[in-house]
Motif scaffolding. Structure first.
Motif, PDB file in Angstrom:
ATOM      1  N   PRO A  54     -54.185  22.819 -25.226  1.00  0.00           N
ATOM      2  CA  PRO A  54     -54.332  21.375 -25.365  1.00  0.00           C
ATOM      3  C   PRO A  54     -53.734  20.640 -24.170  1.00  0.00           C
ATOM      4  N   SER A  55     -54.444  19.647 -23.641  1.00  0.00           N
ATOM      5  CA  SER A  55     -53.988  18.985 -22.424  1.00  0.00           C
ATOM      6  C   SER A  55     -52.735  18.153 -22.634  1.00  0.00           C
ATOM      7  N   PHE A  56     -52.394  17.841 -23.899  1.00  0.00           N
ATOM      8  CA  PHE A  56     -51.187  17.057 -24.139  1.00  0.00           C
ATOM      9  C   PHE A  56     -49.933  17.897 -24.199  1.00  0.00           C
ATOM     10  N   ASN A  57     -50.057  19.205 -24.089  1.00  0.00           N
ATOM     11  CA  ASN A  57     -48.883  20.065 -24.164  1.00  0.00           C
ATOM     12  C   ASN A  57     -48.369  20.330 -22.750  1.00  0.00           C
ATOM     13  N   PRO A  58     -47.190  19.810 -22.371  1.00  0.00           N
ATOM     14  CA  PRO A  58     -46.723  19.939 -20.985  1.00  0.00           C
ATOM     15  C   PRO A  58     -46.364  21.370 -20.624  1.00  0.00           C
ATOM     16  N   LEU A  59     -46.250  21.607 -19.319  1.00  0.00           N
ATOM     17  CA  LEU A  59     -45.976  22.936 -18.796  1.00  0.00           C
ATOM     18  C   LEU A  59     -44.578  23.000 -18.201  1.00  0.00           C
ATOM     19  N   ILE A  60     -43.948  24.149 -18.304  1.00  0.00           N
ATOM     20  CA  ILE A  60     -42.662  24.375 -17.646  1.00  0.00           C
ATOM     21  C   ILE A  60     -42.919  24.738 -16.187  1.00  0.00           C
ATOM     22  N   VAL A  61     -42.110  24.165 -15.304  1.00  0.00           N
ATOM     23  CA  VAL A  61     -42.204  24.457 -13.875  1.00  0.00           C
ATOM     24  C   VAL A  61     -41.071  25.386 -13.487  1.00  0.00           C
ATOM     25  N   ALA A  69     -35.065  22.635  -7.703  1.00  0.00           N
ATOM     26  CA  ALA A  69     -35.208  21.814  -8.896  1.00  0.00           C
ATOM     27  C   ALA A  69     -34.819  20.367  -8.625  1.00  0.00           C
ATOM     28  N   GLU A  70     -33.778  20.169  -7.826  1.00  0.00           N
ATOM     29  CA  GLU A  70     -33.314  18.809  -7.546  1.00  0.00           C
ATOM     30  C   GLU A  70     -34.291  18.018  -6.684  1.00  0.00           C
ATOM     31  N   ARG A  71     -35.217  18.695  -6.039  1.00  0.00           N
ATOM     32  CA  ARG A  71     -36.266  17.973  -5.307  1.00  0.00           C
ATOM     33  C   ARG A  71     -37.327  17.411  -6.241  1.00  0.00           C
ATOM     34  N   LEU A  72     -37.353  17.891  -7.479  1.00  0.00           N
ATOM     35  CA  LEU A  72     -38.391  17.479  -8.430  1.00  0.00           C
ATOM     36  C   LEU A  72     -37.871  16.548  -9.517  1.00  0.00           C
ATOM     37  N   VAL A  94     -35.198  19.681 -19.534  1.00  0.00           N
ATOM     38  CA  VAL A  94     -36.173  18.584 -19.447  1.00  0.00           C
ATOM     39  C   VAL A  94     -35.453  17.382 -18.855  1.00  0.00           C
ATOM     40  N   LEU A  95     -35.899  16.981 -17.660  1.00  0.00           N
ATOM     41  CA  LEU A  95     -35.186  16.002 -16.841  1.00  0.00           C
ATOM     42  C   LEU A  95     -36.115  14.892 -16.373  1.00  0.00           C
ATOM     43  N   PRO A  96     -35.566  13.725 -16.015  1.00  0.00           N
ATOM     44  CA  PRO A  96     -36.401  12.651 -15.469  1.00  0.00           C
ATOM     45  C   PRO A  96     -36.997  13.054 -14.119  1.00  0.00           C
ATOM     46  N   LEU A  97     -38.274  12.737 -13.942  1.00  0.00           N
ATOM     47  CA  LEU A  97     -38.924  13.043 -12.673  1.00  0.00           C
ATOM     48  C   LEU A  97     -38.302  12.248 -11.528  1.00  0.00           C
ATOM     49  N   ARG A  98     -38.194  12.869 -10.386  1.00  0.00           N
ATOM     50  CA  ARG A  98     -37.713  12.192  -9.180  1.00  0.00           C
ATOM     51  C   ARG A  98     -38.900  11.531  -8.474  1.00  0.00           C
ATOM     52  N   ALA A  99     -38.683  10.374  -7.912  1.00  0.00           N
ATOM     53  CA  ALA A  99     -39.737   9.703  -7.138  1.00  0.00           C
ATOM     54  C   ALA A  99     -40.199  10.619  -6.010  1.00  0.00           C
ATOM     55  N   GLY A 100     -41.508  10.694  -5.826  1.00  0.00           N
ATOM     56  CA  GLY A 100     -42.064  11.537  -4.777  1.00  0.00           C
ATOM     57  C   GLY A 100     -42.023  13.019  -5.089  1.00  0.00           C
ATOM     58  N   HIS A 101     -41.967  13.378  -6.366  1.00  0.00           N
ATOM     59  CA  HIS A 101     -41.854  14.784  -6.766  1.00  0.00           C
ATOM     60  C   HIS A 101     -43.048  15.630  -6.349  1.00  0.00           C
ATOM     61  N   GLY A 102     -44.230  15.059  -6.310  1.00  0.00           N
ATOM     62  CA  GLY A 102     -45.407  15.785  -5.846  1.00  0.00           C
ATOM     63  C   GLY A 102     -46.078  16.673  -6.862  1.00  0.00           C
ATOM     64  N   LEU A 103     -45.590  16.699  -8.104  1.00  0.00           N
ATOM     65  CA  LEU A 103     -46.201  17.547  -9.122  1.00  0.00           C
ATOM     66  C   LEU A 103     -47.509  16.937  -9.616  1.00  0.00           C
ATOM     67  N   ASP A 112     -42.715  11.132 -18.467  1.00  0.00           N
ATOM     68  CA  ASP A 112     -41.945  10.797 -17.271  1.00  0.00           C
ATOM     69  C   ASP A 112     -40.810  11.782 -17.038  1.00  0.00           C
ATOM     70  N   THR A 113     -40.917  12.943 -17.686  1.00  0.00           N
ATOM     71  CA  THR A 113     -39.946  14.017 -17.531  1.00  0.00           C
ATOM     72  C   THR A 113     -40.677  15.309 -17.187  1.00  0.00           C
ATOM     73  N   VAL A 114     -39.908  16.293 -16.749  1.00  0.00           N
ATOM     74  CA  VAL A 114     -40.476  17.603 -16.459  1.00  0.00           C
ATOM     75  C   VAL A 114     -39.510  18.679 -16.931  1.00  0.00           C
ATOM     76  N   GLY A 115     -40.047  19.780 -17.464  1.00  0.00           N
ATOM     77  CA  GLY A 115     -39.246  20.924 -17.847  1.00  0.00           C
ATOM     78  C   GLY A 115     -39.121  21.884 -16.682  1.00  0.00           C
ATOM     79  N   LEU A 116     -37.891  22.184 -16.274  1.00  0.00           N
ATOM     80  CA  LEU A 116     -37.637  23.044 -15.110  1.00  0.00           C
ATOM     81  C   LEU A 116     -36.811  24.258 -15.510  1.00  0.00           C
ATOM     82  N   ARG A 117     -37.121  25.387 -14.865  1.00  0.00           N
ATOM     83  CA  ARG A 117     -36.366  26.615 -15.127  1.00  0.00           C
ATOM     84  C   ARG A 117     -36.289  27.453 -13.871  1.00  0.00           C
ATOM     85  N   VAL A 118     -35.163  28.119 -13.694  1.00  0.00           N
ATOM     86  CA  VAL A 118     -34.979  29.132 -12.653  1.00  0.00           C
ATOM     87  C   VAL A 118     -34.905  30.480 -13.355  1.00  0.00           C
ATOM     88  N   PRO A 119     -35.970  31.289 -13.303  1.00  0.00           N
ATOM     89  CA  PRO A 119     -35.956  32.567 -14.023  1.00  0.00           C
ATOM     90  C   PRO A 119     -35.069  33.593 -13.323  1.00  0.00           C
TER      91      PRO A 119
END
Length: 317
Positions: A54-61, A69-72, A94-103, A112-119
């Protein structure tokens, strides 16, 4: 694992595929992810097409380190402390997006947030370092189906929809990442990092794991579903069902004969895959699952099992 010349070549080829807009399945310590360049909208769209997601289900980056991560996204002191304590590892912030994130906007599904992980898995680390781009990567399985913890699960579920599969063997954790929103500090999904470990750093967490509220990946009410119905809390074997055992409840398969929830978490999705195949071979009407304690990683296991047993809320892909 990533030191041999052959493996280095495989990683380099997979990284080049990602940069060109291809789909690469790769192992993390949690489950196998279906990766695409998170800045390439067409590549991200291929994830949704491949999974029937489903397109409404966000993705982890997935990113290589905290600096990436801090660039995003915007980190406050709490988020940075959590990242420094638990990354690399099975925690998504799940964090607020940074301006100019490019995602690509498809990654965040309009939030207006993105899920981020470092595996932590070495092969995932090597791929992210070689690719040099943030990688959107939900689990590498058809949407709503059982998550893959082996490369064979990926190939069986997605087939030609994926351009390459990096085979790193079985996933060590075998359960998706825990998802934590930092503003306000809220647990959104139980997962491979027990909430108690997070609370040792943050203090008590609010919880918002209501099925159907989609503010993070993994919050659909019907998810992780095999091809036959699933019934939970079963302690007696039935003739028309495949039983997955735990602890003293012996089954056709077992999550852990000793009742170890860590062992059970690592075995969960593989057991569901095997039970699904066994049910099909026998013509069984359903899969029964023995009770698992509702504590620590047991809560995350039960969360996945409840979603597997839920009525199908969406048409199957």
């Amino acid at each position: 694992m990533v030191a041999t010349e052959t493996r280095r070549h495989e990683v380099a080829e997979a990284a080049a595929l990602l940069r060109r807009g291809g789909l690469v399945a790769f192992p993390t310590e949690t489950v196998y992810g279906l990766g695409a360049n998170a800045t390439d909208g067409r590549a991200v769209a291929r994830i949704f097409a491949a999974k029937g997601r489903p397109s409404f289900n966000p993705l982890i980056v997935h990113v290589a380190d905290l600096a990436a991560a801090e660039r995003l996204a915007v980190f406050d002191d709490v988020a940075r402390r959590l990242a420094e304590r638990f990354w690399p590892g099975p925690l998504t912030l799940v964090l607020p997006l940074r301006a100019g994130h490019g995602l690509s906007p498809l990654v965040t599904a309009g939030l207006d947030t993105v899920g981020l992980r470092v595996p932590a898995a070495p092969l995932a680390q090597a791929l992210l370092a070689a690719a040099g781009v943030p990688v959107a990567a939900p689990s590498a399985n058809p949407s709503g189906r059982v998550s893959p913890t082996r490369a064979d699960h990926v190939r069986a579920g997605l087939g030609d929809a994926v351009d390459a599969v990096l085979d790193g063997g079985a996933c060590a954790v075998g359960l998706e990442s825990t998802i934590l929103r930092t503003r306000p500090l809220t647990l959104l999904r139980e997962g491979g990092l027990a909430a108690e470990e997070i609370e040792a750093v943050t203090g008590p967490l609010e919880r918002d794991v209501t099925p159907g509220r989609v503010s993070a990946p993994g919050q659909l009410s019907s998810h992780y579903a095999p091809g036959v119905p699933v019934r939970l809390g079963v302690t007696v074997r039935a003739r028309d069902a495949v039983l997955i055992g735990f602890g003293p409840v012996a089954g056709d398969l077992t999550l852990s004969t000793s009742g170890d929830v860590v062992e059970a978490a690592a075995a969960l999705f593989d057991a569901l895959h095997r039970a699904d195949a066994l049910a099909a071979a026998r013509g069984a009407a359903r899969i029964d699952v023995a009770p698992v304690p509702e504590a620590g990683l047991g809560r995350a296991i039960n969360d996945r099992l409840r979603r597997a047993a839920a009525p199908r809320a969406l048409p199957e892909a």
